[in-house]
Design a protein around this motif. Structure first.
Motif, PDB file in Angstrom:
ATOM      1  N   THR A  67     -37.442 -24.889  -1.575  1.00  0.00           N
ATOM      2  CA  THR A  67     -37.065 -23.488  -1.414  1.00  0.00           C
ATOM      3  C   THR A  67     -36.507 -22.920  -2.719  1.00  0.00           C
ATOM      4  O   THR A  67     -35.518 -23.427  -3.239  1.00  0.00           O
ATOM      5  CB  THR A  67     -36.007 -23.351  -0.290  1.00  0.00           C
ATOM      6  N   TYR A  68     -37.157 -21.885  -3.220  1.00  0.00           N
ATOM      7  CA  TYR A  68     -36.566 -21.140  -4.335  1.00  0.00           C
ATOM      8  C   TYR A  68     -35.488 -20.268  -3.706  1.00  0.00           C
ATOM      9  O   TYR A  68     -35.778 -19.403  -2.883  1.00  0.00           O
ATOM     10  CB  TYR A  68     -37.613 -20.279  -5.038  1.00  0.00           C
ATOM     11  N   SER A  69     -34.230 -20.509  -4.098  1.00  0.00           N
ATOM     12  CA  SER A  69     -33.123 -20.004  -3.296  1.00  0.00           C
ATOM     13  C   SER A  69     -32.422 -18.813  -3.936  1.00  0.00           C
ATOM     14  O   SER A  69     -31.963 -18.879  -5.077  1.00  0.00           O
ATOM     15  CB  SER A  69     -32.115 -21.136  -3.071  1.00  0.00           C
ATOM     16  N   TYR A  70     -32.281 -17.734  -3.144  1.00  0.00           N
ATOM     17  CA  TYR A  70     -31.498 -16.569  -3.566  1.00  0.00           C
ATOM     18  C   TYR A  70     -30.107 -16.581  -2.952  1.00  0.00           C
ATOM     19  O   TYR A  70     -29.268 -15.759  -3.295  1.00  0.00           O
ATOM     20  CB  TYR A  70     -32.246 -15.283  -3.201  1.00  0.00           C
ATOM     21  N   SER A  71     -29.900 -17.486  -2.003  1.00  0.00           N
ATOM     22  CA  SER A  71     -28.565 -17.689  -1.426  1.00  0.00           C
ATOM     23  C   SER A  71     -28.610 -19.007  -0.671  1.00  0.00           C
ATOM     24  O   SER A  71     -29.679 -19.447  -0.234  1.00  0.00           O
ATOM     25  CB  SER A  71     -28.186 -16.545  -0.475  1.00  0.00           C
ATOM     26  N   LEU A  72     -27.450 -19.629  -0.525  1.00  0.00           N
ATOM     27  CA  LEU A  72     -27.423 -20.899   0.207  1.00  0.00           C
ATOM     28  C   LEU A  72     -27.759 -20.668   1.681  1.00  0.00           C
ATOM     29  O   LEU A  72     -28.319 -21.547   2.341  1.00  0.00           O
ATOM     30  CB  LEU A  72     -26.052 -21.562   0.030  1.00  0.00           C
ATOM     31  N   GLN A  73     -27.467 -19.461   2.175  1.00  0.00           N
ATOM     32  CA  GLN A  73     -27.853 -19.134   3.555  1.00  0.00           C
ATOM     33  C   GLN A  73     -29.374 -19.199   3.713  1.00  0.00           C
ATOM     34  O   GLN A  73     -29.879 -19.662   4.750  1.00  0.00           O
ATOM     35  CB  GLN A  73     -27.383 -17.715   3.927  1.00  0.00           C
ATOM     36  N   GLN A  74     -30.078 -18.735   2.712  1.00  0.00           N
ATOM     37  CA  GLN A  74     -31.535 -18.769   2.781  1.00  0.00           C
ATOM     38  C   GLN A  74     -32.039 -20.217   2.834  1.00  0.00           C
ATOM     39  O   GLN A  74     -32.949 -20.552   3.594  1.00  0.00           O
ATOM     40  CB  GLN A  74     -32.098 -18.042   1.560  1.00  0.00           C
ATOM     41  N   SER A  75     -31.432 -21.073   2.027  1.00  0.00           N
ATOM     42  CA  SER A  75     -31.811 -22.490   2.063  1.00  0.00           C
ATOM     43  C   SER A  75     -31.503 -23.089   3.426  1.00  0.00           C
ATOM     44  O   SER A  75     -32.276 -23.884   3.971  1.00  0.00           O
ATOM     45  CB  SER A  75     -31.072 -23.265   0.963  1.00  0.00           C
ATOM     46  N   LEU A  76     -30.355 -22.711   3.979  1.00  0.00           N
ATOM     47  CA  LEU A  76     -29.960 -23.223   5.299  1.00  0.00           C
ATOM     48  C   LEU A  76     -31.024 -22.860   6.335  1.00  0.00           C
ATOM     49  O   LEU A  76     -31.482 -23.730   7.097  1.00  0.00           O
ATOM     50  CB  LEU A  76     -28.601 -22.653   5.691  1.00  0.00           C
ATOM     51  N   TYR A  77     -31.389 -21.610   6.368  1.00  0.00           N
ATOM     52  CA  TYR A  77     -32.379 -21.194   7.367  1.00  0.00           C
ATOM     53  C   TYR A  77     -33.705 -21.924   7.150  1.00  0.00           C
ATOM     54  O   TYR A  77     -34.348 -22.395   8.103  1.00  0.00           O
ATOM     55  CB  TYR A  77     -32.589 -19.678   7.334  1.00  0.00           C
ATOM     56  N   ALA A  78     -34.089 -22.045   5.904  1.00  0.00           N
ATOM     57  CA  ALA A  78     -35.361 -22.711   5.597  1.00  0.00           C
ATOM     58  C   ALA A  78     -35.354 -24.166   6.058  1.00  0.00           C
ATOM     59  O   ALA A  78     -36.354 -24.677   6.576  1.00  0.00           O
ATOM     60  CB  ALA A  78     -35.652 -22.624   4.095  1.00  0.00           C
ATOM     61  N   MET A  79     -34.224 -24.827   5.870  1.00  0.00           N
ATOM     62  CA  MET A  79     -34.136 -26.235   6.258  1.00  0.00           C
ATOM     63  C   MET A  79     -34.211 -26.390   7.776  1.00  0.00           C
ATOM     64  O   MET A  79     -34.945 -27.236   8.304  1.00  0.00           O
ATOM     65  CB  MET A  79     -32.843 -26.837   5.708  1.00  0.00           C
ATOM     66  N   ALA A  80     -33.447 -25.562   8.479  1.00  0.00           N
ATOM     67  CA  ALA A  80     -33.430 -25.658   9.943  1.00  0.00           C
ATOM     68  C   ALA A  80     -34.787 -25.262  10.512  1.00  0.00           C
ATOM     69  O   ALA A  80     -35.316 -25.915  11.436  1.00  0.00           O
ATOM     70  CB  ALA A  80     -32.324 -24.767  10.497  1.00  0.00           C
ATOM     71  N   ASP A  81     -35.354 -24.219   9.973  1.00  0.00           N
ATOM     72  CA  ASP A  81     -36.659 -23.745  10.447  1.00  0.00           C
ATOM     73  C   ASP A  81     -37.726 -24.822  10.257  1.00  0.00           C
ATOM     74  O   ASP A  81     -38.581 -25.041  11.124  1.00  0.00           O
ATOM     75  CB  ASP A  81     -37.027 -22.480   9.668  1.00  0.00           C
ATOM     76  N   ARG A  82     -37.673 -25.505   9.121  1.00  0.00           N
ATOM     77  CA  ARG A  82     -38.647 -26.559   8.847  1.00  0.00           C
ATOM     78  C   ARG A  82     -38.557 -27.673   9.899  1.00  0.00           C
ATOM     79  O   ARG A  82     -39.577 -28.174  10.379  1.00  0.00           O
ATOM     80  CB  ARG A  82     -38.427 -27.137   7.451  1.00  0.00           C
ATOM     81  N   VAL A  83     -37.350 -28.043  10.242  1.00  0.00           N
ATOM     82  CA  VAL A  83     -37.174 -29.100  11.244  1.00  0.00           C
ATOM     83  C   VAL A  83     -37.753 -28.661  12.578  1.00  0.00           C
ATOM     84  O   VAL A  83     -38.526 -29.389  13.224  1.00  0.00           O
ATOM     85  CB  VAL A  83     -35.683 -29.462  11.398  1.00  0.00           C
ATOM     86  N   LEU A  84     -37.397 -27.456  13.000  1.00  0.00           N
ATOM     87  CA  LEU A  84     -37.864 -26.983  14.313  1.00  0.00           C
ATOM     88  C   LEU A  84     -39.381 -26.829  14.348  1.00  0.00           C
ATOM     89  O   LEU A  84     -40.021 -27.075  15.377  1.00  0.00           O
ATOM     90  CB  LEU A  84     -37.177 -25.656  14.655  1.00  0.00           C
ATOM     91  N   THR A  85     -39.948 -26.403  13.236  1.00  0.00           N
ATOM     92  CA  THR A  85     -41.398 -26.206  13.183  1.00  0.00           C
ATOM     93  C   THR A  85     -42.152 -27.534  13.319  1.00  0.00           C
ATOM     94  O   THR A  85     -43.192 -27.607  13.973  1.00  0.00           O
ATOM     95  CB  THR A  85     -41.780 -25.515  11.858  1.00  0.00           C
ATOM     96  N   HIS A  86     -41.615 -28.576  12.720  1.00  0.00           N
ATOM     97  CA  HIS A  86     -42.328 -29.849  12.693  1.00  0.00           C
ATOM     98  C   HIS A  86     -41.920 -30.832  13.785  1.00  0.00           C
ATOM     99  O   HIS A  86     -42.643 -31.792  14.045  1.00  0.00           O
ATOM    100  CB  HIS A  86     -42.146 -30.516  11.330  1.00  0.00           C
ATOM    101  N   ARG A  87     -40.731 -30.670  14.331  1.00  0.00           N
ATOM    102  CA  ARG A  87     -40.271 -31.673  15.301  1.00  0.00           C
ATOM    103  C   ARG A  87     -40.084 -31.019  16.664  1.00  0.00           C
ATOM    104  O   ARG A  87     -39.044 -30.419  16.947  1.00  0.00           O
ATOM    105  CB  ARG A  87     -38.957 -32.315  14.824  1.00  0.00           C
ATOM    106  N   HIS A  88     -41.055 -31.219  17.533  1.00  0.00           N
ATOM    107  CA  HIS A  88     -41.046 -30.502  18.803  1.00  0.00           C
ATOM    108  C   HIS A  88     -40.010 -31.051  19.774  1.00  0.00           C
ATOM    109  O   HIS A  88     -39.674 -30.379  20.743  1.00  0.00           O
ATOM    110  CB  HIS A  88     -42.453 -30.513  19.386  1.00  0.00           C
TER     111      HIS A  88
END
Lengths: 304, 304, 304, 304
Positions: free
Chosen positions: C226-247
């Motif tokens: 993640t090219y990050s503009y805020s740590l919140q953005q990284s947080l969302y990206a990390m959580a979203d990635r988990v939910l997308t891949h792990r049903h």
């Protein structure tokens, strides 16, 4: 009757410096915690508060940062030698400098097997995950134009689930321990090793990075391969292995707390426990410490 | 070529023993953390794992508990001397015993002013609250029939909100610190002091409890009363005060981390801050260490 | 007027159980720290000290050990579910059981490349080195015949040396921060994720070990990519990635302390510092926390 | 299918602020560790990294310092309320502010009895020693124009050397514990209590300093005076005592780890141990938690 000022030193402890190399698009990181301690002609500041021979500890901190930029950090040892020499050679009042460094290892974040690529091919080259397995240490002392380097590691936790006994020991009035014919042996390795290298002799520096990796490997292998009748025996085997294989090292001192794993007695619950379930105890713990060195050298690693 | 076994020791660390005296209806508590380290003729266990000269560390733990019952714990020092002597005198293979003790102080829970009495008059006599201000320490070494006692304290945190300057120091290329004419001076006192007492000379023991209370008082008072131009000056004043007033002490070593309190610069926020609001920093920190001793005595407290 | 007893629970915290599997000559180790907390019909013991509905916390400890033997520890989750169910189903007074487990990973000690073999071919199969990179966690709550499993990890420290900005934020009277166009982004990941699995529905358990490895991998990869503009953005990206891949996961909560790395200003020392030398600060630190979940599910991971 | 952003908050943790009052020549010190967490309309920064509704955490830190100067710190509670209100009222995007504060108490260094005076009469008025007995806490939440104050303490360690039993409990297959008719009862008190005060109702603030001192006293006295058949009983007695005597408090939650002191069995050493020598254990430990509140109020202190 006035009192006498004995050994004294002052410095800046725990400057946390991180250096990033960006020469190539694959970044490199060094993450250090640096302590400086200086001694010399410092009676005035103790007796009267006169500070004209005192380099401020704030300046030491600045120097730690500036040297990371001006000289780089190829290895903690090279960098520490450079700092130690600087303080002694630049300050007439300072005759001895001790640099202590902790180094925190980082691994690269790698793409998992089975995954094609990272979204941006560049990105992995600047991404790291802290390797929490152990902390690497070094201590450099520069005094009278001589340098002494003692490197080491701490908090390297290892365990053998068998191949360990403890028996045949003294039994006195207070002894209740049962002899063990097959026990878990676990310890948190604290190790320090002294190099024969002395800068004053014009010798070239060892390859500090390779030396560290090899010493660590020998410690692990000797621990794993030794059928142990006492933790002292494992200690000697580990130190001996390092000295046998690493000629740049003259002396090794190990501190091995015995991280007791007690087999849980479940007899009163009607459960048999055949070396399967253990209780990992915190305190008290056995503590085995010892120095092993080459014949003819004077051991210099401090004893606690 | 075989390697040489150098200094080695082994023992049981951190046995947590609490002793309650119930002689009167006003209970007394001693709360200790005891470490034992023994040295002697221990080559066999290192070279071959032969344990016939090894007293198990488990037995040391048992002895720590049993001696608390059999000999009581009038003071950590008396109890530690008793333990050290026992290990050396009862084990032919052991020539040196070092006992380290931390003591955790407890205060009685007292009825608050204005409250008539506790519901049960007896109860307050068995109720305690931990005094977290500092930890008391002692180290006893018994070797060649001689005993050396070094007592101390750690984690005693003190602060002067004025009466401290720091100026007139060396300025080199890396110096950016501004001189301070009125600063906060705060430190976490680590102190060790060596007694002249040697059991082998048949001397009677000092009053350890009173000695501790008085040394502590002198450290606090000297810190508070010294107008300080450097932390080194405060260090010397504190150690000198102890030696001047406590004749049973021959040598003092202090370790004083400079717990920096930086005045917060609020100028860019348009707020004036006249020595009122400070930032208490953690790392890095200055660290001042030094020994002060009587003339003619050889300093023996180990230097880090 | 009597006071009301509200939520209450009691249990045994931090039972340190280590289980060794010796079925084959290649040993397996599980190293856990287990906490039990039970709730139910426990008013009597609070009001009168009547303990006839109280299962002693010592018994909980015994049960933790006995179940490791009787049921094994295939995964912390399976083992924890088994314990939770036991306490609720075997004790009429207990209506809710919460099991918390920390798991400490171990790696095998392997022979170094270029080394033929260990002296004893068997030995490496019982030798381990602690992997200190992170701690794995799980929490199982069994109540009203339903089970909720929240697994996680803590102390996974990661760093990007570039690809992070922070700018465009609110500036008020107290703002002095300069905008950053290229900064280090580092954090100590604390993550918890809730499984959709509910034992009461007769569902079969997920593959806990594989699920953990994959969630961890997605967290690392999303942070790195993640090219990050805020740590919140990284947080969302990390959580979203988990939910997308792990049903098997319905909800993720992350706690990301911003481990600030400040570029050291060396201008006054006459040294230029082009994103090379940083000061790693301890306190204060930014702290970013957030939950991300699938649409339609009710988030249940507790908020601090 | 996009994922949903649930509860989120961000802020600056652990700003260490020390304020010195120098109004009179007797200085006063407040030593705090302040954490800020804000919530509100923060979706943008999570989804796109857009920061136009984000007040930087660095600004929160600056505000913590500036408010200590502009508003003073009469008590942690008053100061925290002031901070919480500020963030919500000054930032349209912020709807909720949570301020957490730890306070570290200091005592004055006093002249010892029997000593006439300090050398400089002024000096004692600026000299302090840290009181390590416990840490005082408070948490203020400002939301929808309402404020909730939960104060507390942690790490207050207490011990009764008698007047404690534990018997009559459930015995199941895994129970091996012996009933105790006279045991040591020790715990590390963690307490939180919620005030009925709500700023939005225009109520005047309680006397926070006096309230704290009195709650602490009642906790200690109730612990000391309760003849205990279970730690739960002591918990209820302590909370009930606070609510009965302090009308400004509506709800109390206590967390009481049972710091086990086991009587050392010396029978096999031939030593009798009549409730005199104990082993202070670390892990595992019992953990008793519970809320007590007035009738009719809704308990709000979070449950772990």
């Amino acid at each position: 009757m006035p009192m006498v000022l004995g050994q004294n030193q002052y410095g800046k402890a725990e400057t946390r410096v991180v250096r990033v190399r960006r020469d190539t698009d694959r970044h490199e990181v060094k993450d250090l915690n640096v302590g400086v301690a200086l001694s010399g002609d410092l009676s005035d500041t103790h007796f009267t508060g006169g500070n004209d021979k005192v380099l401020p500890t704030d300046t030491m901190k600045n120097t730690v940062f500036a040297f990371a930029r001006e000289h780089g950090i190829d290895s903690a040892e090279t960098y520490g030698i450079c700092l130690a020499r600087h303080f002694v050679e630049s300050q007439p009042s300072i005759t001895r400098a001790r640099i202590r460094i902790e180094e925190y290892p980082w691994n690269r974040i790698t793409s998992a097997p089975g995954r094609d690529r990272f979204v941006g091919a560049d990105e992995i080259r600047h991404s790291f995950v802290r390797d929490g397995s152990e902390t690497r240490t070094t201590e450099i002392v520069w005094e009278h134009g001589r340098v002494r380097v003692i490197s080491g590691l701490k908090d390297l936790v290892v365990m053998n689930t068998t191949a360990s006994e403890f028996r045949g020991y003294i039994k006195d009035r207070y002894t209740t321990l049962q002899e063990a014919y097959d026990r878990i042996l676990a310890t948190r390795v604290g190790a320090r090793w002294r190099f024969s290298f002395d800068a004053s002799a014009g010798a070239s520096e060892p390859d500090w990075e390779r030396s560290y990796a090899q010493v660590r490997r020998h410690l692990l292998e000797a621990f794993a391969e030794t059928y142990s009748y006492s933790l002292q025996q494992s200690l000697y085997a580990m130190a001996d292995r390092v000295l046998t294989h690493r000629h740049e090292v003259d002396e090794v001192r190990l501190s091995l707390p015995n991280k007791h794993h007690f087999l849980v007695d479940m007899e009163r619950m009607g459960v048999e426990n055949d070396r399967e379930v253990y209780y990992a105890a915190d305190r008290p713990y056995g503590l085995i410490e010892g120095t092993v060195h080459r014949e003819g050298v004077t051991p210099l690693i401090p004893v606690d």
